[in-house]
Design an enzyme around this catalytic site. Structure first.
Site, PDB file in Angstrom:
ATOM      1  N   THR A 196      -0.179 -13.719  55.069  1.00  0.00           N
ATOM      2  CA  THR A 196       0.319 -12.422  54.593  1.00  0.00           C
ATOM      3  C   THR A 196       1.246 -12.562  53.384  1.00  0.00           C
ATOM      4  OG1 THR A 196       2.093 -12.596  56.212  1.00  0.00           O
ATOM      5  CG2 THR A 196       0.168 -11.325  56.851  1.00  0.00           C
ATOM      6  N   ASN A 198      -3.963 -22.653  66.151  1.00  0.00           N
ATOM      7  CA  ASN A 198      -3.088 -22.404  64.997  1.00  0.00           C
ATOM      8  C   ASN A 198      -1.682 -22.859  65.375  1.00  0.00           C
ATOM      9  OD1 ASN A 198      -1.004 -20.454  63.662  1.00  0.00           O
ATOM     10  ND2 ASN A 198      -2.801 -20.257  62.353  1.00  0.00           N
ATOM     11  N   CYS A 217       3.883 -18.995  57.737  1.00  0.00           N
ATOM     12  CA  CYS A 217       4.387 -17.831  58.459  1.00  0.00           C
ATOM     13  C   CYS A 217       5.678 -17.382  57.812  1.00  0.00           C
ATOM     14  CB  CYS A 217       4.637 -18.146  59.932  1.00  0.00           C
ATOM     15  SG  CYS A 217       5.346 -16.724  60.784  1.00  0.00           S
ATOM     16  N   LYS A 261      -3.289 -17.300  68.531  1.00  0.00           N
ATOM     17  CA  LYS A 261      -1.946 -16.909  68.123  1.00  0.00           C
ATOM     18  C   LYS A 261      -1.192 -18.181  67.743  1.00  0.00           C
ATOM     19  CE  LYS A 261       1.911 -15.035  67.443  1.00  0.00           C
ATOM     20  NZ  LYS A 261       2.032 -14.264  66.185  1.00  0.00           N
ATOM     21  N   GLY A 278      -8.536 -10.018  60.627  1.00  0.00           N
ATOM     22  CA  GLY A 278      -7.368  -9.760  61.442  1.00  0.00           C
ATOM     23  C   GLY A 278      -7.082  -8.287  61.602  1.00  0.00           C
TER      24      GLY A 278
END
Ligand SMILES: Cc1cc2nc3c(=O)[nH]c(=O)nc-3n(C[C@H](O)[C@H](O)[C@H](O)COP(=O)(O)OP(=O)(O)OC[C@H]3O[C@@H](n4cnc5c(N)ncnc54)[C@H](O)[C@@H]3O)c2cc1C
Ligand SMILES: Cc1cc2nc3c(=O)[nH]c(=O)nc-3n(C[C@H](O)[C@H](O)[C@H](O)COP(=O)(O)OP(=O)(O)OC[C@H]3O[C@@H](n4cnc5c(N)ncnc54)[C@H](O)[C@@H]3O)c2cc1C
Ligand SMILES: Cc1cc2nc3c(=O)[nH]c(=O)nc-3n(C[C@H](O)[C@H](O)[C@H](O)COP(=O)(O)O)c2cc1C
Ligand SMILES: Cc1cc2nc3c(=O)[nH]c(=O)nc-3n(C[C@H](O)[C@H](O)[C@H](O)COP(=O)(O)O)c2cc1C
Ligand code: FES
Ligand code: FES
Lengths: 252, 303, 303, 252
Positions: free
Chosen positions: B192, B99, B129, B45, B264
């Site tokens: 993403t 990460n 992110c 995470k 994921g």
């Protein structure tokens, strides 16, 4: 290995109220370990996210689990189309359930589709349980007979008075002084119930909902604000720390 | 039998499947399904210098072909990771990638320093992110930003350094080049795509952060295209991710240019997906006489 | 009953649904399902100055949540459009938008000049076709490019001018601002996201162009986010598209900031989708006491 | 209105060879106008693109259409799971079929899953038809009995010799001199057949496949290189200009 996914055959299926379905699935391994108030994460073909549905009842003997759910969107609509003989892809049992101590007196308070998660626990208490459940109207009343069959003292309210008490479910509990109160339903109801419990010094457990991805505590998706021992607020997770929480731990 | 082993920047993974950051926590939950050694590696995470509570709920929404999330880097901070999670992770028989995300270059560098002295296998620089203002995405969307942060961290980082790229850019291969030229050992891509869903009843965004990161099967063609474009430009290995759900998807991603893979969102749909993907890959290799996965990397024959 | 009429840059559409360019040809085929007046408008297949044969086959691939295409602007050229297609289209009782693409500013300007003298209702500047080198995408991915081409065409274009933006950029709202500041009357967004699929058996890209444009349901959250971001920056109306498949999707797009909508890929899944979306919209408006669709535009309440 | 989409009930379903399915659907409106060699565009739930499947046979009297298809990927695998009583969402009839002139003598040449599109047309010709069909092996032979029942002269080849002639289907047609030749199958077969027809001055029609989106000529997705009247190459479209083309018009 604590978690597992299994293909479970649907052995009973009924529509028990408008848009509300009652499925019983064969799942001996899950039934052997499941506790009332835990939930299942059910795969809906073609969708990325599973749907969390509470375990309504557990039949150890027959190795079955029961789910009662309402159509609220596309995923539950798809689930409703499953037939007896079809299999559901289920990840279960997940989360923490209700405390069950059948020596004590318990009060169960449920609103609408918040009622099913209470049945399994109420059955343990039987005659030691008072059950106060509220619905929109007569056509949405569910599970009242199931609680009665378990020996509970059942009180029903409807918003429009078409069945039972005309008004809120909290109106029905003012006279009850249980050792433990278990509730599930809309946030406004939970707040009122938790306030009542606090006033009267009753231990109170509430079951919460939040949008989920993993269902097991890995993705941190289903956040809920909780108080830690020092009264500081932190982010817990409904799927792992709950769905059932001690009411006083939740920032309501 | 087929050899599934791959090597990324000097680190060997016994198979190419790495759990993608943020979808696997620190491994404890999925360890209740299968031994974590099932996976070639785990990317933790996203970790920050100090603990972060993350965003308010709701953090999750569904969309056709995938989901949105805006967890907002909830994590217990790098020290907690090193003390509480890493020792346990280390025992699981799989590679561990830390990460890391930050607000300033100093944040990243401080974390890299702390991780230097641990036995993590690799550091993944999360500069993509999209869900918190302080998640590093400000570094990830310009070449100068990518160069700057890579250079800064490189100077402090003794571990193999992998830079994770955002797809929310005009030309991702330029970002990869920038990272490579400042000393990144590998690229992971993609993070993403930023999206939004609105509840038409309440007229509110479904996710409290308003926007969230789109992940899942629908990302695959975007990710494959980006990996392919980038493979033609950089020499360092690419770890490909974004929408991989089946062994066929995995092969596609390898053919496009990936050396290893991350998965994921598919874990949420099917926790056993890694097992199934690995079985499929092995069978595919055996049936096609492929001895080493590296034969597949970049083997697409463009028209 | 609810009023579905909308107004974009002075052009009124009797309902907000416009067929997206390239998915509807010049209307003749879908006219075999229902009168084209079912739709508020039609955006023509992308037109170029001279006829173009388009790309070799295969031009189509499927992907979870959508599809890829690389048709490559096959079209008979602007003169043929004006002479052969426009007169027929004009009789169908719906607004006609000419979607134009080119290689040079001169191409665009020449087409705009020709269309000035016709009765098309609007011109849609396609500077975002990802599938041909000469499709204008070179103009669509930088602010300078968008400004330059908009300015050039504006000087020659007497029709309301709508600029269609590519999602393959770091910040689409900057592109919208660039178009607005050079005189665009409206923005349409989004075009397709560039993607790639590989046939793992042949190791060839499925699409002959190697990459193709991803469209369909999975695009919706990306498009909604981009429309929302852009709505906060520009004053000109936005025509929202990308993945709209249901009336709920349509409402989401309006709430995000769209004044009108385009639908494309859903027509392939269900040719009757426009009829169903319009029925749903009407019912939604009636049930919620919404008198005009403009009440919905941008009405999302961000957190 | 030339095109329509209808929900068609499956009235018959069989697996007639390995991974090969034979569906008959109730579709009176389509059956009334469909022509042999045309195709249907079938919706597969959850997928963006419909699947093009040739109309294998048309029963005007009973108002049914027949489809024979092979599992080649995820979409056809899903279709194969449909049962009698389920409905298929079908857009049909699409494209141009085979020329049918039953006074003449016809030769039908099919390879593998290219055989089904030929049946409807061959039935019109009956005894005036020679049918040469080739398959991988015995387990993949389909429809031979159907052609025979229609009175056609049927010749079968298999790649491995496990049924009929051991070799290529083109080996079986050298002696036939029909007025018209209709073919469907792999590109190599079509090239060989078209060459044979040209040599012998036989009119030749071939049915092609291409990946499709709209299925009606609007999206320009299913491009195929064709010769125009002047021998210039242009891009036509399989769904609208075909799927059946005069062989000499196609850039093979
Ligand atoms: C622990 C738990 C137990 C539950 N038990 C029951 C039960 O016993 N019976 C029952 O009818 N419902 C129950 N729910 C609610 C149920 O999960 C939702 O109604 C359902 O997920 C809605 O899915 P959908 O596809 O129909 O709706 P959509 O709105 O189309 O779903 C879109 C996404 O949002 C999520 N979502 C939407 N509403 C909710 C919600 N209220 N809670 C969590 N996720 C949501 C969906 O899971 C999905 O990921 C429970 C929820 C939780 C968290
Ligand atoms: C006019 C026409 C008639 C056809 N008739 C028949 C028939 O009667 N029986 C039969 O078994 N098959 C027929 N096919 C082939 C059939 O359409 C494909 O096998 C099917 O689309 C594959 O879908 P899938 O989801 O299983 O494969 P996937 O590979 O998963 O499909 C992915 C995408 O590619 C497309 N695609 C893949 N292969 C083909 C192909 N060969 N042709 C066209 N599109 C393809 C699919 O439609 C889908 O859009 C016909 C094709 C065409 C164009
Ligand atoms: C719930 C969730 C949380 C995530 N958190 C992180 C994170 O902390 N750090 C990071 O680099 N990527 C994060 N990601 C992105 C994933 O690692 C991955 O890049 C992305 O989901 C695409 O892959 P997928 O389609 O296989 O999920 C997260 C994704 C999800 C779904
Ligand atoms: C087959 C196909 C052809 C297209 N051709 C064009 C075109 O010529 N010009 C253009 O501006 N957009 C073109 N597009 C993009 C669409 O107009 C639209 O922007 C995109 O498909 C997203 O919308 P959707 O998800 O509703 O399809 C095309 C899309 C498809 C699927
Ligand atoms: S759903 Fe993943 S942590 Fe709760
Ligand atoms: S499939 Fe659209 S033109 Fe043929």
């Amino acid at each position: 290995m604590k978690y597992d996914v299994q293909l479970c055959e649907i052995v009973r299926r009924a529509e028990i109220a408008d848009d509300t379905y009652d499925f019983t699935v064969q799942a001996p391994a899950f039934a052997a370990v499941a506790k009332p108030g835990q939930f299942a994460h059910i795969y809906v073909p073609g969708r990325t996210l599973r749907r969390p549905i509470s375990i309504c009842d557990i039949d150890r003997e027959n190795g079955t689990l029961r789910f009662v759910f309402q159509i609220r969107g596309a995923g539950t609509a798809d689930l409703a189309n499953f037939e007896v003989g079809d299999t559901l892809d289920i990840l279960a049992p997940l989360g923490r359930g209700f405390t069950v101590d059948p020596e004590k007196k318990a009060l169960f308070v449920g609103g609408g589709i918040g009622v099913p998660p209470l049945l399994g626990a109420a059955k343990y208490y039987g005659q030691n349980a008072t059950v106060a459940i509220g619905f929109r109207d007569k056509n949405h009343v569910i599970l009242a007979e199931d609680f009665k069959a378990a020996g509970c003292d059942v009180r029903v309210a409807t918003d429009d008075g078409s069945f039972g008490h005309h008004g809120l479910v909290v109106d029905l509990i003012r006279d009850v002084r249980p050792d433990i109160l278990c509730a599930c339903g809309p946030m406004v109801m939970l707040r009122a119930v938790a306030a009542f419990a606090k006033e009267n010094n009753i231990r109170c457990e509430i079951s919460l909902e939040e949008r989920m991805a993993c269902g097991i505590g890995a993705c941190l998706g289903c956040a809920v604000e909780l108080y830690d021992e020092n009264g500081e607020i932190y982010m817990g997770h409904v799927c792992k720390d709950g769905p059932v929480f001690a009411a006083e731990r939740v920032v309501l | 039998m087929a050899d599934l082993q791959v090597n990324v920047a000097g680190v060997s993974f016994h198979n190419p499947l790495i759990a993608a950051s943020g979808t696997f926590g620190f491994g404890r939950e999925y360890a209740e399904f299968y031994p974590l050694s099932t996976l070639g590696g785990i990317s933790s995470k996203g970790i920050t210098l100090k603990a972060r509570p993350g965003n308010p709920a709701p953090r999750i929404a569904e969309a056709p072909g995938g989901m949105l999330n805006a967890v907002g880097l909830q994590n217990p901070g790098v020290d907690h990771f090193i003390e509480q999670d890493l020792p346990w992770l280390r025992e699981q028989g799989t590679r561990i990638i830390a990460n890391i995300a930050g607000n300033t270059p100093e944040d990243y560098c401080a974390m890299a320093e702390k991780l230097n002295d641990t036995d993590v296998d690799m550091i993944e620089l999360n500069i993509s992110c999209p869900n918190v203002k302080q998640g590093g995405v400000q570094f990830g969307t310009t070449c100068a930003g990518v160069s700057g942060i890579t250079k800064a961290v490189r100077a402090h980082c003794k571990k193999p350094l992998m830079v994770k790229l955002s797809p929310n850019v005009t030309d991702i291969s330029e970002m990869a080049l920038a990272a490579e030229s400042e000393g990144a050992d590998a690229i992971s891509m993609i993070n993403t795509l930023t999206g939004m869903r609105i509840d038409i009843r309440t007229r509110r965004p479904i996710i409290h952060n308003n926007t969230g990161g789109f992940s899942g099967p629908a990302l695959l063609p975007i990710a494959v295209r980006m990996v392919w474009q980038t493979y033609q430009k950089v020499k360092i290995p690419i770890v490909g991710l974004g929408g991989i759900s089946t062994w066929q998807d995995a092969v596609e991603m390898l053919l496009a240019g990936a050396t290893a893979l991350q998965i994921g969102t598919v874990l949420f749909t099917d926790p056993y997906a890694p097992v199934k993907i690995l079985e499929g890959l092995t069978k595919f290799m055996d049936e096609n006489g492929i001895r080493s996965l590296s034969e597949l990397t970049g083997a697409v024959q463009a028209w």
